[in-house]
Design an enzyme around this catalytic site. Structure first.
Site, PDB file in Angstrom:
ATOM      1  N   GLU A  66      95.769  -2.163  66.386  1.00 32.98           N
ATOM      2  CA  GLU A  66      96.440  -0.891  66.153  1.00 32.98           C
ATOM      3  C   GLU A  66      97.712  -1.093  65.318  1.00 32.98           C
ATOM      4  OE1 GLU A  66      96.464   1.468  69.663  1.00 32.98           O
ATOM      5  OE2 GLU A  66      97.688   3.052  68.796  1.00 32.98           O
ATOM      6  N   GLU A  81      96.627  -1.660  61.843  1.00 36.51           N
ATOM      7  CA  GLU A  81      96.134  -0.386  61.309  1.00 36.51           C
ATOM      8  C   GLU A  81      97.321   0.489  60.892  1.00 36.51           C
ATOM      9  OE1 GLU A  81      93.953   2.015  64.110  1.00 36.51           O
ATOM     10  OE2 GLU A  81      93.558   3.589  62.639  1.00 36.51           O
ATOM     11  N   CYS A 115      94.520   5.160  73.285  1.00 33.17           N
ATOM     12  CA  CYS A 115      94.071   4.402  74.473  1.00 33.17           C
ATOM     13  C   CYS A 115      93.934   5.244  75.724  1.00 33.17           C
ATOM     14  CB  CYS A 115      94.938   3.185  74.740  1.00 33.17           C
ATOM     15  SG  CYS A 115      96.560   3.265  74.082  1.00 33.17           S
ATOM     16  N   SER A 134      94.266   6.616  65.983  1.00 32.77           N
ATOM     17  CA  SER A 134      93.982   5.223  65.665  1.00 32.77           C
ATOM     18  C   SER A 134      92.512   4.953  65.967  1.00 32.77           C
ATOM     19  CB  SER A 134      94.855   4.306  66.519  1.00 32.77           C
ATOM     20  OG  SER A 134      94.338   2.997  66.490  1.00 32.77           O
ATOM     21  N   LYS A 154      88.602   7.133  82.464  1.00 33.09           N
ATOM     22  CA  LYS A 154      88.040   5.858  81.994  1.00 33.09           C
ATOM     23  C   LYS A 154      86.564   5.737  82.370  1.00 33.09           C
ATOM     24  CE  LYS A 154      91.412   3.710  79.903  1.00 33.09           C
ATOM     25  NZ  LYS A 154      91.291   3.368  78.479  1.00 33.09           N
ATOM     26  N   GLU A 169      84.886   7.418  79.634  1.00 34.24           N
ATOM     27  CA  GLU A 169      85.005   6.647  78.393  1.00 34.24           C
ATOM     28  C   GLU A 169      83.956   5.533  78.357  1.00 34.24           C
ATOM     29  OE1 GLU A 169      88.695   4.674  75.969  1.00 34.24           O
ATOM     30  OE2 GLU A 169      88.322   3.840  77.936  1.00 34.24           O
ATOM     31  N   GLU A 225      78.666   5.549  72.124  1.00 30.43           N
ATOM     32  CA  GLU A 225      79.019   4.594  71.059  1.00 30.43           C
ATOM     33  C   GLU A 225      79.674   3.324  71.608  1.00 30.43           C
ATOM     34  OE1 GLU A 225      80.317   7.536  71.595  1.00 30.43           O
ATOM     35  OE2 GLU A 225      82.492   7.568  71.265  1.00 30.43           O
ATOM     36  N   CYS A 260      99.993   5.819  82.484  1.00 33.99           N
ATOM     37  CA  CYS A 260      98.979   5.362  83.447  1.00 33.99           C
ATOM     38  C   CYS A 260      99.538   5.201  84.865  1.00 33.99           C
ATOM     39  CB  CYS A 260      98.385   4.040  83.003  1.00 33.99           C
ATOM     40  SG  CYS A 260      97.858   4.059  81.287  1.00 33.99           S
TER      41      CYS A 260
END
Lengths: 163, 575
Positions: free
Chosen positions: B281, B284, B301, B321, B360, B363, B368, B505
């Site tokens: 990241e 990037e 994230c 990102s 999560k 996720e 993908e 979190c």
């Protein structure tokens, strides 16, 4: 939501224009949701899901809250309504004179439970707490007509009058 | 500040003129039970459990909404008050399932606690009609059981007031009232981000995380499987709360020991892959800055946040990102790099993660997320679920030794551990970006300007010769407001960190309950303590990360990294 995407060749755009016209009357007005929904229901006879989603987006009101409001007030309906609305009285006087038996007989005859609509949209069956005609108990209303001193034998002939 | 003086239970109490009787009582150390009240939400006054006698009032009043007044005399514990409270609880219990012994929230349930506290011994109204509703379990993250709902409305308020998502509303009327989504659809059909804040504030088991502990037990019992586990940064400062250890204690070593005893073959660390995320990241970001990429770049994230932008701001997706979250980077690397090094077929690896987060779980099952050729992360457990597994196994957590993570996915830096708090990803990225841009090993490590608990913070930082404006946002409500500004082009930010949950979190929807601002602050401070205790505090200094790139991955943003560690986002159409 879906209204935005419907093609411009059918009747849907007219539909959207009608909703927009209703909404335009209430732009910037507080507490406008109930009158908006009343006008939409007057147009459709019920409140279609995709129209409510469109209203939520345009009025910037969460769709969950609109659903909460619509389910709170008995005046709003989320399913198509029948052409004829039957309201069978379950008030005290009608109750002691067999109102429940009348309701069950109609339920059997129409093949639906109270709160539902026949598939051919001919009848919607509802109950009501008291119509103020206790002297005629047991009573039911169909649309604007009041039918009193009911017996199960009389029901077929009465229902036949409403197409 | 205008103060008033009142008397509560004979005790003279001073309180702010604007406070409620409940707030005044609690500040004076006088306990009043509550259910629908939540300190971080608007006050509803619905449950009537907090009733008290107040002078001048004809009836008992709900102290959570009743304002204090000069000279007011309040009694919180008269027989009349206690009878009224018992009545409230009896009525709730009469319409509540009696499966407490086998309930997921058993011992964590506020209704259960209050019934016990008040000494409710019989339910005079038992045997009447009870509500019956279907269970909503059609999504990977949360389970809603209407039968256990007491209509306190905390979920409705949390979703609306903290997250700005308005997924829930009261629907129906009277006895038939329920907490409902639009048209009573499953959460997977409405604009739910699975952040789990509703579950976090739910006093009963009406909204809970989907329990995946059975899957984990089955994997651990399967001798043909090699079961690896990763632990998210914020779990180590919250897990203790599930196991009788005070709030804010760091239990990293005991957590590792516990996971080994549960039977995990390798205990790895999400902090390792958080360092990896910073590598990708951070590079990037530098690439976008120098090569005219889409700015501001926004972190990706937090899966609740990713769901939100995919649902509500699909036109802004190019700002996200492309770097995968640490959980998913770990999953991709575990079933490729680690499998190769350990000589284990990836199909025999079961990859488990311990997360502070309910989103999560969703996720991990995104279609993908299979760049290893298999589902990269197989089982996601929340901090609460791990706590239950440790209790079920009968481990005396407090007396476990402190153990270290396994190699080669276990080493981490101080930069990675602060991922668990709002501002942490930004700070971790800045530590690496500044070094890379200047080509130096800078002495500046801490970026205190991006720390804090305000829901929106901004800072202008000097990186090399240029000044970079950045912003840090947490809670989805604040994120929405920020996205409106980004959409209108009103910001000059180059980099924005967004976390879905309050505090990041540490306040995640899968963390131990109850949680409030003080609990979050204690967990946050513990993370900074972890960071300060690290000898290495910049992600690019992590020796296992250096080894991963030099021996296997190539360079950041390289072809292999692109395939394994980056992803794409798609609009989600639900409302």
């Amino acid at each position: 939501m879906d209204l935005e995407n419907k093609c411009c060749c059918g009747g849907e755009n007219k539909e959207k224009a009608q909703i927009d016209e209703i909404l335009s009357k209430y732009v910037g007005k507080k507490g406008a949701l109930i009158p908006v929904l009343q006008e939409i229901q007057a147009l459709y006879n019920y409140l279609p899901k995709d129209i409510l989603e469109y209203v939520a987006e345009k009025m910037n009101i969460p769709i969950s809250q609109i659903y909460g409001l619509v389910t709170f007030y008995s005046q709003f309906h989320l399913n198509p309504r029948g052409r004829n609305i039957i309201r069978v009285c379950q008030g005290t006087a009608c109750h002691v004179r067999g109102g429940k038996v009348i309701l069950q007989a109609i339920e059997k005859q129409l093949g639906i439970k109270a709160g539902h609509t026949t598939e051919d949209l001919r009848f919607t069956l509802e109950t009501i707490a008291c119509v103020g005609a206790c002297g005629l108990a047991p009573v039911m209303q169909i649309n604007e007509d009041t039918h009193g001193r009911l017996t199960t034998e009389k029901l077929s002939a009465i229902l036949d009058r409403y197409k | 500040m205008d103060m008033v003086t009142l008397t509560i239970n004979g005790q003279t109490v001073k309180a702010k003129k604007t406070s409620t009787v409940l707030e005044a009582a609690r500040a004076a150390g006088i306990y009043i039970p509550t259910l629908c009240y939540h300190p971080e939400l608007s006050h509803e006054g619905a449950c009537r459990l907090c009733v008290v006698e107040a002078s001048g009032a004809r009836t008992l009043v709900a102290s959570c909404v009743y304002p204090v007044a000069e000279g007011m005399i309040v009694e919180t514990n008269t027989p009349k008050v206690r009878e009224a409270r018992k009545l409230v609880v009896e009525l709730l219990l009469a319409n509540h399932p009696k499966d407490c012994l086998s309930c997921q929230k058993s011992m964590d349930c506020e209704l259960q606690t209050i019934a016990a506290e008040l000494g409710v011994r019989k339910i005079r109204f038992a045997g009447g009609e009870m509500k019956a509703h279907t269970i909503d379990a059609g999504n990977p993250s949360l389970v809603r059981d209407q039968e256990k709902c007491i209509l306190c409305g905390r979920c409705i308020r949390a979703c609306s007031e903290i997250q700005g998502m308005d997924v829930y509303s009261f629907a129906g009327r009277g006895f038939h009232t329920i907490v409902s989504t639009a048209f009573e659809q499953g959460l997977e059909k409405v604009a739910c981000t699975y952040c789990g804040q509703c579950a976090s504030v739910c006093p009963t088991a009406a909204i809970v995380e989907k329990d995946d502990t059975d899957k984990a037990w089955a994997a651990l019992a399967d001798k043909t499987k090699h079961v690896v586990v990763q632990t998210a940064p914020s779990v180590r400062v919250a897990l203790g709360e599930e196991l009788g250890i005070p709030v804010g204690e760091i239990v990293t070593g005991k957590m590792v020991a516990a996971l080994r005893r549960l039977g995990f073959d390798k205990v790895f660390d999400t902090n390792f892959s958080a360092d990896l995320t910073i590598m990708e990241e951070g590079h990037e970001f530098i690439d976008r800055l120098t090569n005219g990429g889409v700015l501001p770049m926004i972190t990706s994230c937090s899966p609740g946040w990713v769901n939100m932008i995919e649902l509500k701001y699909p036109e802004l997706l190019p700002h996200l990102s492309t770097a995968k979250s640490p959980q998913q980077m770990f999953g991709a690397v575990a079933k490729t790099y680690y499998a190769e090094r350990a000589g284990i077929d990836a199909k025999d690896i079961v990859s488990v993660s311990i997360m502070p987060c309910t989103a999560k779980k969703a996720e991990a099952v995104r279609p993908e997320m299979n760049s290893s050729g298999y589902q990269d992360v197989d089982i996601v457990l929340t901090t609460r679920e791990l706590g239950r597994m440790i209790r079920e196994f009968g481990l005396d957590f407090a007396s476990l030794p402190e153990e270290d993570f396994d190699s080669p996915l276990g080493k981490s830096t101080g930069a990675s551990v602060i991922f668990g708090t709002t501002g942490g990803v930004m700070e971790a990225a800045l530590r690496t970006v500044a070094d890379v841009v200047t080509g130096q090993n800078l002495q500046q490590i801490e970026y205190k300007a991006v720390r804090g608990m305000e829901t929106v913070r901004e800072a202008t930082l000097k990186i090399g010769d240029s000044e970079v404006k950045v912003a840090v946002v947490h809670t989805l409500k604040a994120a929405k407001a920020m996205m409106e500004r980004v959409k209108k082009g009103e910001t000059e930010y180059k980099f924005i960190e967004v976390m879905a949950c309050p505090g990041g979190c540490i306040g995640g929807g899968g963390q131990p309950v109850p949680v409030d601002a003080d609990v979050r602050r204690a967990r946050r401070d513990a993370l900074f303590t972890c960071d300060e205790a690290c000898s290495l505090r910049k992600s690019h200094e992590n020796p296992e990360i250096i080894e991963l790139y030099s021996t296997w991955l190539g360079k950041p943003l390289g072809e292999k990294a692109h395939h394994l560690l980056h992803t794409k986002y798609n609009q989600q159409k639900r409302n």
